[in-house]
Design a protein around this motif. Structure first.
Motif, mmCIF file in Angstrom:
data_model
loop_
_atom_site.group_PDB
_atom_site.id
_atom_site.type_symbol
_atom_site.label_atom_id
_atom_site.label_comp_id
_atom_site.label_asym_id
_atom_site.label_seq_id
_atom_site.Cartn_x
_atom_site.Cartn_y
_atom_site.Cartn_z
ATOM 1 N N VAL A 1 0.831 -1.206 0.000
ATOM 2 C CA VAL A 1 0.000 0.000 0.000
ATOM 3 C C VAL A 1 0.862 1.252 0.000
ATOM 4 O O VAL A 1 0.587 2.226 -0.714
ATOM 5 N N GLU A 2 1.938 1.241 0.781
ATOM 6 C CA GLU A 2 2.838 2.403 0.796
ATOM 7 C C GLU A 2 3.457 2.632 -0.582
ATOM 8 O O GLU A 2 3.618 3.771 -1.028
ATOM 9 N N THR A 3 3.818 1.541 -1.254
ATOM 10 C CA THR A 3 4.429 1.676 -2.576
ATOM 11 C C THR A 3 3.446 2.270 -3.580
ATOM 12 O O THR A 3 3.843 3.029 -4.472
ATOM 13 N N VAL A 4 2.174 1.929 -3.452
ATOM 14 C CA VAL A 4 1.155 2.548 -4.307
ATOM 15 C C VAL A 4 1.188 4.067 -4.142
ATOM 16 O O VAL A 4 1.153 4.830 -5.116
ATOM 17 N N LEU A 5 1.276 4.523 -2.900
ATOM 18 C CA LEU A 5 1.247 5.954 -2.623
ATOM 19 C C LEU A 5 2.574 6.634 -2.944
ATOM 20 O O LEU A 5 2.591 7.771 -3.427
ATOM 21 N N SER A 6 3.688 5.956 -2.669
ATOM 22 C CA SER A 6 5.001 6.588 -2.910
ATOM 23 C C SER A 6 5.415 6.482 -4.372
ATOM 24 O O SER A 6 5.888 7.462 -4.966
ATOM 25 N N ALA B 1 -7.441 3.179 6.631
ATOM 26 C CA ALA B 1 -8.246 2.373 5.709
ATOM 27 C C ALA B 1 -9.557 3.073 5.375
ATOM 28 O O ALA B 1 -9.996 3.093 4.215
ATOM 29 N N VAL B 2 -10.178 3.678 6.388
ATOM 30 C CA VAL B 2 -11.442 4.400 6.154
ATOM 31 C C VAL B 2 -11.204 5.596 5.236
ATOM 32 O O VAL B 2 -11.972 5.841 4.286
ATOM 33 N N LEU B 3 -10.147 6.357 5.493
ATOM 34 C CA LEU B 3 -9.858 7.539 4.680
ATOM 35 C C LEU B 3 -9.451 7.158 3.257
ATOM 36 O O LEU B 3 -9.769 7.878 2.300
ATOM 37 N N MET B 4 -8.762 6.030 3.109
ATOM 38 C CA MET B 4 -8.389 5.572 1.773
ATOM 39 C C MET B 4 -9.647 5.216 0.970
ATOM 40 O O MET B 4 -9.756 5.559 -0.219
ATOM 41 N N ALA B 5 -10.590 4.556 1.605
ATOM 42 C CA ALA B 5 -11.851 4.246 0.931
ATOM 43 C C ALA B 5 -12.604 5.527 0.587
ATOM 44 O O ALA B 5 -13.196 5.642 -0.500
ATOM 45 N N ALA B 6 -12.571 6.500 1.495
ATOM 46 C CA ALA B 6 -13.231 7.781 1.224
ATOM 47 C C ALA B 6 -12.598 8.469 0.018
ATOM 48 O O ALA B 6 -13.304 9.053 -0.821
ATOM 49 N N ALA B 7 -11.268 8.387 -0.088
ATOM 50 C CA ALA B 7 -10.585 8.984 -1.246
ATOM 51 C C ALA B 7 -11.046 8.326 -2.536
ATOM 52 O O ALA B 7 -11.238 8.999 -3.554
ATOM 53 N N GLY B 8 -11.244 7.012 -2.503
ATOM 54 C CA GLY B 8 -11.718 6.315 -3.691
ATOM 55 C C GLY B 8 -13.110 6.771 -4.105
ATOM 56 O O GLY B 8 -13.397 6.935 -5.292
ATOM 57 N N LEU B 9 -13.977 7.003 -3.112
ATOM 58 C CA LEU B 9 -15.347 7.422 -3.419
ATOM 59 C C LEU B 9 -15.413 8.883 -3.853
ATOM 60 O O LEU B 9 -16.357 9.287 -4.548
ATOM 61 N N PRO C 1 -3.506 4.339 -11.811
ATOM 62 C CA PRO C 1 -3.086 4.551 -10.416
ATOM 63 C C PRO C 1 -3.974 5.523 -9.655
ATOM 64 O O PRO C 1 -4.041 5.466 -8.424
ATOM 65 N N ALA C 2 -4.651 6.425 -10.367
ATOM 66 C CA ALA C 2 -5.481 7.429 -9.702
ATOM 67 C C ALA C 2 -6.970 7.091 -9.783
ATOM 68 O O ALA C 2 -7.818 7.964 -9.640
ATOM 69 N N SER C 3 -7.301 5.817 -9.960
ATOM 70 C CA SER C 3 -8.701 5.433 -10.126
ATOM 71 C C SER C 3 -9.363 5.096 -8.797
ATOM 72 O O SER C 3 -8.700 4.814 -7.788
ATOM 73 N N GLU C 4 -10.674 5.112 -8.797
ATOM 74 C CA GLU C 4 -11.453 4.716 -7.616
ATOM 75 C C GLU C 4 -11.116 3.291 -7.196
ATOM 76 O O GLU C 4 -10.954 3.000 -6.011
ATOM 77 N N THR C 5 -10.991 2.388 -8.169
ATOM 78 C CA THR C 5 -10.689 0.986 -7.864
ATOM 79 C C THR C 5 -9.365 0.854 -7.133
ATOM 80 O O THR C 5 -9.234 0.069 -6.181
ATOM 81 N N PHE D 1 -7.837 2.916 -5.086
ATOM 82 C CA PHE D 1 -7.910 3.328 -3.691
ATOM 83 C C PHE D 1 -8.784 2.392 -2.865
ATOM 84 O O PHE D 1 -8.490 2.141 -1.688
ATOM 85 N N LEU D 2 -9.845 1.843 -3.451
ATOM 86 C CA LEU D 2 -10.701 0.924 -2.712
ATOM 87 C C LEU D 2 -9.982 -0.400 -2.433
ATOM 88 O O LEU D 2 -10.094 -0.963 -1.340
ATOM 89 N N VAL D 3 -9.247 -0.908 -3.425
ATOM 90 C CA VAL D 3 -8.470 -2.138 -3.199
ATOM 91 C C VAL D 3 -7.404 -1.900 -2.149
ATOM 92 O O VAL D 3 -7.186 -2.718 -1.237
ATOM 93 N N ALA D 4 -6.703 -0.766 -2.246
ATOM 94 C CA ALA D 4 -5.666 -0.445 -1.257
ATOM 95 C C ALA D 4 -6.275 -0.319 0.139
ATOM 96 O O ALA D 4 -5.672 -0.747 1.136
ATOM 97 N N ALA D 5 -7.489 0.256 0.229
ATOM 98 C CA ALA D 5 -8.149 0.386 1.526
ATOM 99 C C ALA D 5 -8.464 -0.987 2.117
ATOM 100 O O ALA D 5 -8.288 -1.213 3.326
#
Length: 397
Positions: free
Chosen positions: A223-228, A286-294, A363-367, A369-373
């Motif tokens: 998950v960190e690698t996704v963000l970094s 995890a909650v905030l990551m899901a919120a970012a996806g939505l 990388p910037a899709s809703e999917t 961020f939801l998977v990462a969450a």
């Protein structure tokens, strides 16, 4: 604390500062290098991670035979040579080879530094590891700014090699200082003792307590690698800004990581239990990551704000997970197992971003961020499982 532990800690902080430079230099210098070499160098990033994985795998047998400062010196020297190679490379082959060497040196220092931190830490290793990883984040945040200033004269970036060379100098002097040999971290007899005592204690049942950590580490690192790894791509695509401005996302990411890691180190000094810090932070993240996806399509600014908070919350996770695992081991087994734990994390750093790309593609899709969450939400569950007290032995009637 023993008198010379201060010198050992200074050496560790300089070694982890070198890790910060290496972590940010290769991704940050890619555009300038591609322009000057006139070639596609994107393969340098996976090569860097492959070198890291080999480095941490190599560290385990090395740490069983030599004290940690040997691997720290070797890893620091390799990183310094790789930084010079990245700065001076005039062909793709040289640049990619330098990236591989940088990753190999990084892996050696990361694994051996974690073992050394356990030796010099007072009490739990989690506090010192959080501070050390905070140093990585600070140096990684500054490095892209240095690269931006020196991108027109790339060979000048070789001066960054001085950062890992400081740790090489500190540990080299320590090896020849009789006083420092009183420190368990620098004791040449420690590995031999460890080899003598380890077999009687190294049973499979004892190592089962590490299984939740061995699963949590690759989940977190992935998950960190996704963000970094996409720290410039994500804001660039969400806000549709110029690539030069989007590149500042990398510095922003590492600045937020430093804030989170030093914040966790402060909480540890205030005696907040590491398990509480880790589970609370990762649940909220995890909650905030899901919120970012939505929100990414509806309110992109709020989505980026949520991701910024996620970075701060997740920042201390690596040091806390690894520190909690090391706290359950004696020094002999910590040297044997640390390399394997760090390797688990490196595997996650390669596999999870690949999986997310296959599922979400963008990388910037809703999917994404939801998977990462969802993956992030598994980390506190694993830590709670690992933190359960052992069951008392049944009393025969």
């Amino acid at each position: 604390m023993i008198p010379d532990a201060g010198r050992a800690r200074a050496g560790l902080f300089s070694a982890f500062a070198g890790l910060g430079v290496t972590a940010a230099l290769v991704p940050a210098v890619l555009p300038a290098a591609e322009r000057s070499i006139d070639a596609d160098l994107s393969s340098a990033v996976p090569v860097l991670f492959a070198g890291l994985l080999i480095g941490v795998l190599t560290s385990s047998p090395l740490l069983m035979r030599r004290p940690p400062q040997v691997a720290l010196i070797l890893g620091g020297a390799l990183q310094a040579a790789a930084i010079v190679g990245v700065a001076l490379a005039a062909t793709p082959a040289v640049f990619i080879a330098a990236a591989a060497v940088a990753g190999f040196g990084f892996g050696l220092v990361e694994a051996s530094g974690s073992v050394a931190a356990k030796s010099v830490a007072v009490g739990s290793a989690t506090g010192l590891l959080s501070a050390l990883l905070g140093t990585v984040a600070v140096c990684a945040a500054v490095t892209p700014l240095v690269v931006a200033l020196g991108s027109g004269v790339r060979p000048a970036l070789g001066i960054l090699a001085l950062v890992p060379l400081v740790s090489v100098a500190v540990f080299s002097v320590a090896m020849f200082s009789v006083a420092v040999f009183s420190d368990p971290m620098f004791s040449t007899s420690a590995p031999a003792a460890a080899r003598t005592e380890a077999p009687s204690r190294r049973d499979a049942r004892g190592l089962l307590v590490l299984l939740p950590f061995a699963v949590a580490l690759p989940l977190y690192v992935g998950v960190e690698t996704v963000l970094s790894g996409w720290s410039a791509v994500i804001p660039g695509r969400i806000l549709a800004v110029d690539p030069g401005i989007a590149a500042l996302g990398t510095s922003a990411f590492w600045t937020l990581m430093a804030l989170g890691r030093f914040g966790a180190a402060t909480l540890r000094r205030l005696a907040v239990p590491p398990t509480r810090i880790l589970t609370t932070a990762t649940c909220v993240a995890a909650v905030l990551m899901a919120a970012a996806g939505l929100l990414v399509d509806r309110a992109p600014g709020w989505a980026l704000g949520s991701l910024a908070a996620v970075v701060v919350l997740l920042a201390p996770s690596y040091g806390l997970i690894l520190g909690l695992a090391l706290d359950r081991l004696d020094p002999a087994r910590s040297a044997a197992v640390t390399g394997a734990l760090v390797a688990c994390g490196a595997v996650g750093g390669t596999a999870i971003p690949t999986l997310i790309l296959l599922i979400g593609r963008d990388p910037a899709s809703e999917t994404t961020f939801l998977v990462a969450a969802a993956l992030c939400a598994l980390v506190p569950l694993l830590v709670l499982v690992a933190a359960r007290p052992p069951r008392p032995a049944a009393v025969p009637r």
